[in-house]
Design an enzyme around this catalytic site. Structure first.
Site, PDB file in Angstrom:
ATOM      1  N   GLU A   1      63.559  36.719  48.291  1.00  0.00           N
ATOM      2  CA  GLU A   1      64.990  36.470  48.442  1.00  0.00           C
ATOM      3  C   GLU A   1      65.275  34.967  48.462  1.00  0.00           C
ATOM      4  O   GLU A   1      66.211  34.495  47.796  1.00  0.00           O
ATOM      5  CB  GLU A   1      65.514  37.112  49.727  1.00  0.00           C
ATOM      6  CG  GLU A   1      67.002  36.889  49.932  1.00  0.00           C
ATOM      7  CD  GLU A   1      67.477  37.241  51.335  1.00  0.00           C
ATOM      8  OE1 GLU A   1      68.587  37.783  51.460  1.00  0.00           O
ATOM      9  OE2 GLU A   1      66.735  36.962  52.306  1.00  0.00           O
TER      10      GLU A   1
ATOM     11  N   TRP B   1      69.879  43.548  49.084  1.00  0.00           N
ATOM     12  CA  TRP B   1      71.268  43.266  48.725  1.00  0.00           C
ATOM     13  C   TRP B   1      71.923  44.407  47.959  1.00  0.00           C
ATOM     14  O   TRP B   1      73.101  44.303  47.575  1.00  0.00           O
ATOM     15  CB  TRP B   1      71.345  41.988  47.884  1.00  0.00           C
ATOM     16  CG  TRP B   1      71.289  40.738  48.703  1.00  0.00           C
ATOM     17  CD1 TRP B   1      70.193  39.973  48.982  1.00  0.00           C
ATOM     18  CD2 TRP B   1      72.390  40.108  49.364  1.00  0.00           C
ATOM     19  NE1 TRP B   1      70.539  38.902  49.775  1.00  0.00           N
ATOM     20  CE2 TRP B   1      71.885  38.959  50.020  1.00  0.00           C
ATOM     21  CE3 TRP B   1      73.752  40.391  49.457  1.00  0.00           C
ATOM     22  CZ2 TRP B   1      72.699  38.102  50.763  1.00  0.00           C
ATOM     23  CZ3 TRP B   1      74.561  39.528  50.192  1.00  0.00           C
ATOM     24  CH2 TRP B   1      74.035  38.409  50.830  1.00  0.00           C
TER      25      TRP B   1
ATOM     26  N   TYR C   1      75.152  32.869  48.663  1.00  0.00           N
ATOM     27  CA  TYR C   1      74.283  31.760  49.050  1.00  0.00           C
ATOM     28  C   TYR C   1      73.808  30.846  47.915  1.00  0.00           C
ATOM     29  O   TYR C   1      74.056  29.641  47.925  1.00  0.00           O
ATOM     30  CB  TYR C   1      73.056  32.304  49.785  1.00  0.00           C
ATOM     31  CG  TYR C   1      73.383  33.026  51.061  1.00  0.00           C
ATOM     32  CD1 TYR C   1      73.569  32.329  52.247  1.00  0.00           C
ATOM     33  CD2 TYR C   1      73.501  34.412  51.087  1.00  0.00           C
ATOM     34  CE1 TYR C   1      73.875  32.986  53.428  1.00  0.00           C
ATOM     35  CE2 TYR C   1      73.803  35.088  52.260  1.00  0.00           C
ATOM     36  CZ  TYR C   1      73.992  34.365  53.433  1.00  0.00           C
ATOM     37  OH  TYR C   1      74.298  35.028  54.595  1.00  0.00           O
TER      38      TYR C   1
ATOM     39  N   CYS D   1      76.141  34.586  56.423  1.00  0.00           N
ATOM     40  CA  CYS D   1      75.806  34.689  57.850  1.00  0.00           C
ATOM     41  C   CYS D   1      74.974  33.480  58.265  1.00  0.00           C
ATOM     42  O   CYS D   1      75.323  32.771  59.201  1.00  0.00           O
ATOM     43  CB  CYS D   1      75.061  35.987  58.128  1.00  0.00           C
ATOM     44  SG  CYS D   1      76.035  37.471  57.805  1.00  0.00           S
TER      45      CYS D   1
ATOM     46  N   ARG E   1      76.260  32.157  61.920  1.00  0.00           N
ATOM     47  CA  ARG E   1      77.517  32.560  62.569  1.00  0.00           C
ATOM     48  C   ARG E   1      77.449  33.990  63.082  1.00  0.00           C
ATOM     49  O   ARG E   1      78.089  34.350  64.070  1.00  0.00           O
ATOM     50  CB  ARG E   1      78.693  32.447  61.584  1.00  0.00           C
ATOM     51  CG  ARG E   1      78.598  33.449  60.437  1.00  0.00           C
ATOM     52  CD  ARG E   1      79.874  33.585  59.628  1.00  0.00           C
ATOM     53  NE  ARG E   1      79.679  34.582  58.591  1.00  0.00           N
ATOM     54  CZ  ARG E   1      79.948  35.871  58.714  1.00  0.00           C
ATOM     55  NH1 ARG E   1      80.420  36.347  59.860  1.00  0.00           N
ATOM     56  NH2 ARG E   1      79.728  36.704  57.712  1.00  0.00           N
TER      57      ARG E   1
ATOM     58  N   ASP F   1      72.433  39.952  62.992  1.00  0.00           N
ATOM     59  CA  ASP F   1      71.944  41.286  63.325  1.00  0.00           C
ATOM     60  C   ASP F   1      70.520  41.092  63.861  1.00  0.00           C
ATOM     61  O   ASP F   1      69.577  40.958  63.094  1.00  0.00           O
ATOM     62  CB  ASP F   1      71.968  42.152  62.068  1.00  0.00           C
ATOM     63  CG  ASP F   1      71.299  43.508  62.244  1.00  0.00           C
ATOM     64  OD1 ASP F   1      70.795  43.795  63.344  1.00  0.00           O
ATOM     65  OD2 ASP F   1      71.281  44.270  61.262  1.00  0.00           O
TER      66      ASP F   1
END
Length: 322
Positions: A79, A101, A143, A204, A224, A227
């Site tokens: 990733e 994703w 990203y 995130c 921010r 999980d």
């Protein structure tokens, strides 16, 4: 309701009390037992705390792989390498068997087509059909797009604007680390306010900052939304790996990986994962070997990374909230 563990349970004698992973286990316990219960965007519900920090020493090749459950570090690495290409379509990931994703475009397709297609069939079609992938596999400017091709606009002189050259933040950070290591501006930012609504999921792990002390390079991530049950393991690994890669490319030694979370949460449907993991003891010190130094940080391949001394406990599965 979750099972509340007694103070005796939460303060049990630890075989290796200095192991970095206790920071994670203790944070998980604090959220599960004392976190604020709330309804979230997904509708699943969470328990959360606001503001948390975990630190890890990257010296001697050590890497922050969780040992209380198996973390598929190659998937997380693939990733990260995908982010560095600037690609925003899941086709390349699916072709490598990386499905982290896939759920977002799959959900969009199911709703639009009134289809109950399985994830496996959807992913296979993404790989096999370029036109289908172009229509349904793109995540928007997530990203990688922001990291290596942040959009700019130039005035045309008549009140309109045209796209200008993209900004490669990663390349800029490498150059600034070499030219001005004492700078406080070694930052890679993903939170492009103008493009948030076009993203499948706003970033995130949004802000990375790097710091040089002597010849040691440390990396800090501000996340921010985290999980903790599923996402953190990949986020912490990727922070450490990116720091290691930047250190190699700039001729420095790795320092620390510092993770900072804003809204740090556990999903209510992750009770089995949480309660199983809280019974486990961290052990071991996995290390990463980077076996090649490519000409550029953008030329790394999955074969360039090797993890040794990693003997985790069994994987714990849990549903992803979309």
């Amino acid at each position: 309701m979750a099972t509340m563990l007694s103070p005796t349970d939460s303060q049990q004698k630890r075989a290796d009390p200095g192991h970095w992973e206790w920071q994670y286990i203790d944070l998980m316990r604090r959220i599960w037992e004392h976190g604020d219960e709330r309804i979230d965007r997904t509708g699943v519900g969470t328990r959360s705390v606001f503001g948390a920090q975990i630190r890890f020493d990257l010296s001697d090749g050590k890497m922050p792989l969780l040992t209380t459950k198996r973390v598929y570090w190659k998937t997380a690495t693939r990733e990260l390498l995908w982010f560095l290409t600037g690609d925003t379509n899941i086709r390349n990931l699916c072709a490598q068997g990386v499905e982290i994703w896939t759920d977002w475009p799959l959900d969009r397709f199911r709703k639009a087509a009134s289809s109950d297609i399985s994830r496996a069939d959807f992913s296979r079609r993404i790989v096999d059909d370029a036109d289908f992938a172009a229509e349904w596999g793109d995540l928007g400017p997530v990203y990688g797009k922001q990291w290596v091709d942040w959009p700019t606009y130039q005035p045309n002189g008549d009140g309109t604007f045209s796209p200008g050259p993209g900004i490669n933040q990663v390349a800029q950070v490498i150059e600034s680390l070499k030219a001005n290591p004492g700078s406080r501006r070694h930052i890679i930012e993903g939170w492009n306010v103008a493009e948030l609504d076009a993203m499948a999921l706003p970033p995130c792990h949004k802000t990375y900052q790097f710091h040089v002390s002597g010849n040691r390079l440390s990396g800090l991530l501000y996340q921010r939304s985290c999980d903790l049950g599923l996402g953190f393991a990949f986020n912490m690994w990727s922070l450490a790996l990116l720091t290691r890669m930047l250190a190699q490319q700039t001729g420095m030694e790795p320092g620390e990986a510092v993770w900072m979370g804003g809204d740090v949460h556990l999903y209510l449907n992750h009770a089995e994962l949480v309660e199983a993991q809280l019974t486990r003891e961290p052990a071991g010190a996995p290390r990463l070997e980077i076996v090649r130094r490519p000409d550029s940080i953008f030329d790394f391949r999955i074969e360039d990374f090797s993890v040794v001394d990693y003997s985790p406990q069994a994987h714990i599965s849990a549903p992803v909230a979309v």
